[in-house]
Structures are given as C-alpha cells and as structure tokens.
Motif scaffolding. Structure first.
Motif, PDB file in Angstrom:
ATOM      1  N   GLY A  37      85.706   4.368 -58.776  1.00 32.08           N
ATOM      2  CA  GLY A  37      86.844   3.570 -58.350  1.00 32.08           C
ATOM      3  C   GLY A  37      87.469   4.003 -57.041  1.00 32.08           C
ATOM      4  O   GLY A  37      88.381   3.354 -56.556  1.00 32.08           O
ATOM      5  N   THR A  38      86.989   5.098 -56.465  1.00 30.18           N
ATOM      6  CA  THR A  38      87.539   5.507 -55.177  1.00 30.18           C
ATOM      7  C   THR A  38      86.784   4.799 -54.062  1.00 30.18           C
ATOM      8  O   THR A  38      85.580   4.590 -54.144  1.00 30.18           O
ATOM      9  CB  THR A  38      87.454   7.032 -54.976  1.00 30.18           C
ATOM     10  OG1 THR A  38      86.101   7.455 -55.126  1.00 30.18           O
ATOM     11  CG2 THR A  38      88.336   7.778 -55.963  1.00 30.18           C
ATOM     12  N   GLU A  39      87.516   4.429 -53.046  1.00 28.85           N
ATOM     13  CA  GLU A  39      86.936   3.739 -51.901  1.00 28.85           C
ATOM     14  C   GLU A  39      86.473   4.755 -50.863  1.00 28.85           C
ATOM     15  O   GLU A  39      86.991   5.861 -50.796  1.00 28.85           O
ATOM     16  CB  GLU A  39      87.965   2.794 -51.278  1.00 28.85           C
ATOM     17  CG  GLU A  39      88.450   1.714 -52.226  1.00 28.85           C
ATOM     18  CD  GLU A  39      87.373   0.714 -52.585  1.00 28.85           C
ATOM     19  OE1 GLU A  39      86.505   0.438 -51.732  1.00 28.85           O
ATOM     20  OE2 GLU A  39      87.391   0.213 -53.721  1.00 28.85           O
ATOM     21  N   GLU A  40      85.539   4.351 -50.038  1.00 26.14           N
ATOM     22  CA  GLU A  40      84.964   5.233 -49.014  1.00 26.14           C
ATOM     23  C   GLU A  40      86.033   5.787 -48.074  1.00 26.14           C
ATOM     24  O   GLU A  40      85.963   6.930 -47.648  1.00 26.14           O
ATOM     25  CB  GLU A  40      83.905   4.471 -48.217  1.00 26.14           C
ATOM     26  CG  GLU A  40      83.059   5.335 -47.329  1.00 26.14           C
ATOM     27  CD  GLU A  40      82.135   6.266 -48.095  1.00 26.14           C
ATOM     28  OE1 GLU A  40      81.842   7.349 -47.563  1.00 26.14           O
ATOM     29  OE2 GLU A  40      81.709   5.923 -49.203  1.00 26.14           O
ATOM     30  N   HIS A  41      87.053   5.017 -47.758  1.00 24.08           N
ATOM     31  CA  HIS A  41      88.092   5.439 -46.814  1.00 24.08           C
ATOM     32  C   HIS A  41      89.205   6.264 -47.471  1.00 24.08           C
ATOM     33  O   HIS A  41      90.028   6.844 -46.783  1.00 24.08           O
ATOM     34  CB  HIS A  41      88.708   4.216 -46.126  1.00 24.08           C
ATOM     35  CG  HIS A  41      89.461   3.334 -47.075  1.00 24.08           C
ATOM     36  ND1 HIS A  41      88.824   2.410 -47.867  1.00 24.08           N
ATOM     37  CD2 HIS A  41      90.779   3.268 -47.373  1.00 24.08           C
ATOM     38  CE1 HIS A  41      89.727   1.788 -48.613  1.00 24.08           C
ATOM     39  NE2 HIS A  41      90.921   2.286 -48.341  1.00 24.08           N
ATOM     40  N   GLU A  42      89.246   6.347 -48.800  1.00 26.26           N
ATOM     41  CA  GLU A  42      90.290   7.092 -49.511  1.00 26.26           C
ATOM     42  C   GLU A  42      89.996   8.592 -49.530  1.00 26.26           C
ATOM     43  O   GLU A  42      88.835   8.998 -49.583  1.00 26.26           O
ATOM     44  CB  GLU A  42      90.399   6.611 -50.961  1.00 26.26           C
ATOM     45  CG  GLU A  42      90.924   5.218 -51.124  1.00 26.26           C
ATOM     46  CD  GLU A  42      90.990   4.810 -52.587  1.00 26.26           C
ATOM     47  OE1 GLU A  42      92.062   4.390 -53.010  1.00 26.26           O
ATOM     48  OE2 GLU A  42      89.959   4.924 -53.288  1.00 26.26           O
ATOM     49  N   ARG A  44      89.420  11.912 -51.281  1.00 28.76           N
ATOM     50  CA  ARG A  44      88.902  12.198 -52.613  1.00 28.76           C
ATOM     51  C   ARG A  44      88.153  13.523 -52.618  1.00 28.76           C
ATOM     52  O   ARG A  44      87.730  14.006 -51.565  1.00 28.76           O
ATOM     53  CB  ARG A  44      87.995  11.079 -53.105  1.00 28.76           C
ATOM     54  CG  ARG A  44      86.765  10.903 -52.252  1.00 28.76           C
ATOM     55  CD  ARG A  44      86.074   9.563 -52.513  1.00 28.76           C
ATOM     56  NE  ARG A  44      84.869   9.431 -51.719  1.00 28.76           N
ATOM     57  CZ  ARG A  44      84.835   9.217 -50.411  1.00 28.76           C
ATOM     58  NH1 ARG A  44      85.945   9.108 -49.738  1.00 28.76           N
ATOM     59  NH2 ARG A  44      83.701   9.127 -49.770  1.00 28.76           N
ATOM     60  N   SER A  60      86.741  14.704 -48.946  1.00 23.92           N
ATOM     61  CA  SER A  60      86.189  13.646 -48.099  1.00 23.92           C
ATOM     62  C   SER A  60      86.794  13.682 -46.698  1.00 23.92           C
ATOM     63  O   SER A  60      86.190  13.211 -45.749  1.00 23.92           O
ATOM     64  CB  SER A  60      86.434  12.281 -48.735  1.00 23.92           C
ATOM     65  OG  SER A  60      87.831  12.043 -48.861  1.00 23.92           O
TER      66      SER A  60
END
Length: 101
Positions: A37-42, A44, A60
């Motif tokens: 559920g995490t987005e590439e830009h978030e 994490r 990240s």
C-alpha cells in the motif's frame, strides 16, 4: 574446564566475523520490499532478504545507507516488535514511554 571469559571472547569474535562477512556481501542486485500500500514517492522502510536469514534495511529517502542484520538480530527485532517493544503509544509493555513528537 572452560574459562567463561575465554568463551565470551570467542563468541564476541564470532559475532564480529559474522557482521564483517554480512557487510562484505554484494547486495547490488537484491530485491527490496516495502509495506503493501505504500507508493513509490512515499517515505518508507525497505528490506531485502539476504543469505542465511540475514536482512538488509534502508529508508526510501536514503537508499545508499543500508543497515544489515544477522538472522539472530532480525529474529530478536521481529519478536520484540510483535511483543509491543517498539509501540509508539505508552503502554505497560514499553515502560510507559511515548515517542517524541
């Protein structure tokens, strides 16, 4: 009869060798995983599974800084997390200490 300090020194040396070997591994081709559920830009936390049960972890936002954990260290962390040792809300299990805001 085995001398306890000698046995402790041997164990410490073994753990140091294990860490040196772990950090010597080429992990350039590992597959990094993050929470569903995490987005590439978030921002994490990402982990990669290494040989012999070891794990690498990075942010990240700073993918060049990678921490590596032996299988025993990772197991201790996961068990502690499951037991609430790292909960952010104060509780009896974590000594009632809240995370700094």
């Amino acid at each position: 009869m085995t001398d306890a300090p000698d046995k402790e020194a041997q164990e410490k040396a073994r753990k140091e060798r294990e860490k040196e070997e772990l950090y010597a591994l080429d992990i350039s081709g590992v597959e990094w995983h993050s929470a569903p559920g995490t987005e590439e830009h978030e921002e994490r936390v990402e982990i990669a599974y290494l040989p012999e049960g070891a794990v690498a972890m990075r942010s990240s936002l700073d993918p060049e800084t990678v921490l590596r954990y032996t299988a025993a260290e990772w197991r201790a962390f996961v068990l502690g997390a499951r037991d609430g040792e790292f909960d952010l809300e104060p509780s009896v299990r974590n000594g009632g200490v809240a995370a700094a805001e």
